[in-house]
Motif scaffolding. Structure first.
Motif, mmCIF file in Angstrom:
data_model
loop_
_atom_site.group_PDB
_atom_site.id
_atom_site.type_symbol
_atom_site.label_atom_id
_atom_site.label_comp_id
_atom_site.label_asym_id
_atom_site.label_seq_id
_atom_site.Cartn_x
_atom_site.Cartn_y
_atom_site.Cartn_z
ATOM 1 N N THR A 184 43.916 31.502 37.392
ATOM 2 C CA THR A 184 43.495 32.896 37.581
ATOM 3 C C THR A 184 44.717 33.765 37.878
ATOM 4 O O THR A 184 44.852 34.875 37.355
ATOM 5 C CB THR A 184 42.466 33.003 38.726
ATOM 6 N N GLU A 260 48.306 30.855 48.703
ATOM 7 C CA GLU A 260 48.713 32.266 48.687
ATOM 8 C C GLU A 260 47.843 33.061 47.685
ATOM 9 O O GLU A 260 47.365 34.157 47.995
ATOM 10 C CB GLU A 260 50.178 32.250 48.262
ATOM 11 N N GLU A 263 44.369 33.617 48.979
ATOM 12 C CA GLU A 263 44.348 34.689 49.989
ATOM 13 C C GLU A 263 44.443 36.067 49.350
ATOM 14 O O GLU A 263 43.998 37.060 49.911
ATOM 15 C CB GLU A 263 45.492 34.471 50.994
ATOM 16 N N MET A 264 44.998 36.119 48.139
ATOM 17 C CA MET A 264 45.093 37.406 47.417
ATOM 18 C C MET A 264 43.802 37.738 46.687
ATOM 19 O O MET A 264 43.706 38.782 46.039
ATOM 20 C CB MET A 264 46.231 37.330 46.390
ATOM 21 N N GLY A 265 42.816 36.830 46.741
ATOM 22 C CA GLY A 265 41.540 37.086 46.064
ATOM 23 C C GLY A 265 41.544 36.666 44.601
ATOM 24 O O GLY A 265 40.696 37.095 43.829
ATOM 25 N N LEU A 266 42.501 35.809 44.216
ATOM 26 C CA LEU A 266 42.558 35.357 42.819
ATOM 27 C C LEU A 266 41.749 34.064 42.679
ATOM 28 O O LEU A 266 42.278 32.990 42.410
ATOM 29 C CB LEU A 266 44.015 35.153 42.400
ATOM 30 N N ILE A 267 40.447 34.199 42.910
ATOM 31 C CA ILE A 267 39.558 33.042 42.958
ATOM 32 C C ILE A 267 38.524 33.146 41.840
ATOM 33 O O ILE A 267 37.849 34.165 41.707
ATOM 34 C CB ILE A 267 38.848 32.995 44.333
ATOM 35 N N PRO A 268 38.409 32.090 41.008
ATOM 36 C CA PRO A 268 37.432 32.159 39.923
ATOM 37 C C PRO A 268 35.999 32.191 40.453
ATOM 38 O O PRO A 268 35.715 31.609 41.512
ATOM 39 C CB PRO A 268 37.686 30.878 39.118
ATOM 40 N N GLY A 269 35.123 32.875 39.724
ATOM 41 C CA GLY A 269 33.726 33.007 40.147
ATOM 42 C C GLY A 269 33.066 31.656 40.385
ATOM 43 O O GLY A 269 32.209 31.516 41.267
ATOM 44 N N TYR A 272 32.877 30.321 43.977
ATOM 45 C CA TYR A 272 31.803 30.854 44.828
ATOM 46 C C TYR A 272 30.467 30.188 44.494
ATOM 47 O O TYR A 272 29.653 29.931 45.372
ATOM 48 C CB TYR A 272 31.714 32.371 44.679
ATOM 49 N N GLU A 289 38.847 29.906 56.328
ATOM 50 C CA GLU A 289 38.043 30.167 55.132
ATOM 51 C C GLU A 289 38.789 29.870 53.830
ATOM 52 O O GLU A 289 38.193 29.447 52.838
ATOM 53 C CB GLU A 289 37.607 31.638 55.182
ATOM 54 N N ASP A 293 37.659 28.022 50.043
ATOM 55 C CA ASP A 293 37.910 28.525 48.687
ATOM 56 C C ASP A 293 38.709 27.501 47.871
ATOM 57 O O ASP A 293 38.410 27.251 46.707
ATOM 58 C CB ASP A 293 38.686 29.851 48.737
#
Lengths: 354, 70
Positions: A184, A260, A263-269, A272, A289, A293
């Motif tokens: 991502t 890192e 933590e930047m929100g570069l997480i694939p859907g 979740y 948390e 992730d």
């Protein structure tokens, strides 16, 4: 060949992150008629990696199919990753791949040389696995997709199943985690060169050596960690064996930059979706948390997760080191209980192994 | 208020647009996204920059309002 084309831009979801969520799958598959056959050793009731069918007392055939959308921009690399991922299902059942067929979807208006490179990458991995590639099937599609159907062989008594882990077992994972998150970040053009090189190296590595090394040891359960993430695959292991699994996040190997990027929100859907699926089993304790992730991150062509008796764990770790897998092997956790009616997964900072 | 409309885009685009907006805008920013996981990713991106935000549900997704830089 047109160098401007970035294959991943054709894919809404890349690699195993494109998998349909586990909740949806179990709902749909539950409605299918049940098949049974005395020689079917592993069917889909336990969400295992492949079907295993006994031919004689000494030989069983493993049948599997896996394909997905581009995870890498370079077609040759994409071919390698998709093939390594498909072959892995055979290794996860303890078998040896023998025959592979290509499965291809490709846009009619894209340079056919790109397809040629994808297939070349795949063929190379099949050769490395010691199997034969004998044709396949291709159709036109706006989104390129590639993978393999693989048949392998295994001794019926030595089939690795995803259930059967026992109290006291140590859980060892043969590749570092983070491919969904790092891919991502690559897509966002925020990944470092080091992370990008690492994720490609890990995804293109066959699980062949890992499986062969473990053959000399007692393996109570095994699965490959792919689209459902470590948590999802542990939950299948826990559910199938009524096990309580403890994962120690500080001991788990992650790819460079993965924490890192998470933590930047570069997480694939998909991460979740995986979290949602395991939530009923999961006790996150005091663990931060970001680890939830990372552990639910969908892996593309991930490593093998072995449940082995505690007294063999150290020797197996040393054997992996000698075998030089080219990836980072780590102890991810242990089995606290088995055969209970309350399976679960607990997160902690560190697991203690004697 | 500066607005980033990331509705209908897929990951990681909403995060990339939020990153870009925070670099150039010290004041409040409203980011619109479609999916719940995109909202969570945008929130993480905001916290990672040491800023705070409040999210609300909208008719077609979520609005993340990023507070001005301190």
């Amino acid at each position: 060949m047109n160098e401007e084309i970035r294959l991943t831009q054709f894919a809404k979801h890349g690699g195993c992150a494109a998998k349909i969520g586990p909740d949806t799958l179990s709902r749909v598959l539950g409605r299918l008629p049940k098949f049974s056959d005395p020689d079917l050793i592993v069917g889909f009731e336990t969400s295992d990696d492949a079907a295993v069918y006994k031919i004689t007392d000494d030989v069983a055939v493993i049948q599997t199919l896996d394909f997905f959308t581009p995870v890498a921009d370079d077609p040759y690399t994409f071919g390698q990753v998709a093939a390594a991922n498909a072959l892995s299902d055979v290794y996860a059942m303890g078998g040896e791949p023998k025959i592979a067929l290509n499965i291809v979807c490709f846009p009619g208006d894209l340079d056919p040389d790109i397809l040629g490179e994808i297939l070349r990458g795949g063929a190379e991995k099949v050769r490395e696995a010691g199997a034969v590639l004998v044709g396949g099937h291709s159709i036109q599609d706006d989104e390129p997709k590639y993978g393999l159907s693989v048949a392998g062989l295994v001794h019926p008594d030595r089939v690795y199943k995803n259930f059967g882990c026992e109290k006291g077992d140590v859980l060892i994972l043969t590749k570092q985690l983070g491919s969904g998150i790092v891919n991502t970040a690559v897509k966002a053009q925020l990944a470092s060169e080091e992370s990008e090189r690492e994720v490609i190296r890990v995804m293109t590595t066959l699980n062949k050596k890992a499986k062969e090394t473990a053959a000399d040891f007692t393996v109570h359960a095994c699965t490959d960690v792919t689209g459902f993430g470590l948590l999802g695959h542990c939950s299948e292991m826990a559910d199938a064996g009524g096990a309580v699994i403890e994962l120690g996040v500080e001991g788990i190997a992650f790819m460079h930059g993965a924490k890192e990027y998470a933590e930047m929100g570069l997480i694939p859907g998909g991460a979740y979706r995986n979290q949602k699926h395991v939530s009923r089993l999961l006790d996150t304790g005091d663990v931060s948390e970001v680890y939830v992730d990372l552990l639910s991150d969908p892996q593309t062509s991930g490593g093998l997760l072995f449940a082995v008796p505690e007294n063999e764990a150290e020797d197996l770790l040393r054997a992996f080191e000698r075998a030089d897998l080219g990836t980072k092997v780590s102890v991810v956790g242990r089995v606290l209980e088995s055969g209970t009616d309350k399976p679960g997964i607990r997160l902690c900072d560190k697991v203690e192994i004697k | 208020m500066k607005e980033v409309d990331a509705r209908g885009l897929s990951c990681p685009e909403p995060v990339m647009l939020t990153e870009e907006a925070m670099k150039s805008e010290a004041g409040a920013i409203r980011v619109l996204v479609t999916e719940p996981h995109q909202k969570m990713n945008v929130e993480k991106c905001v916290w990672d920059h040491g800023r705070n935000c409040t999210s609300t549900e909208t008719e077609d997704g979520f609005a993340v309002v990023i507070e001005p830089k301190k």
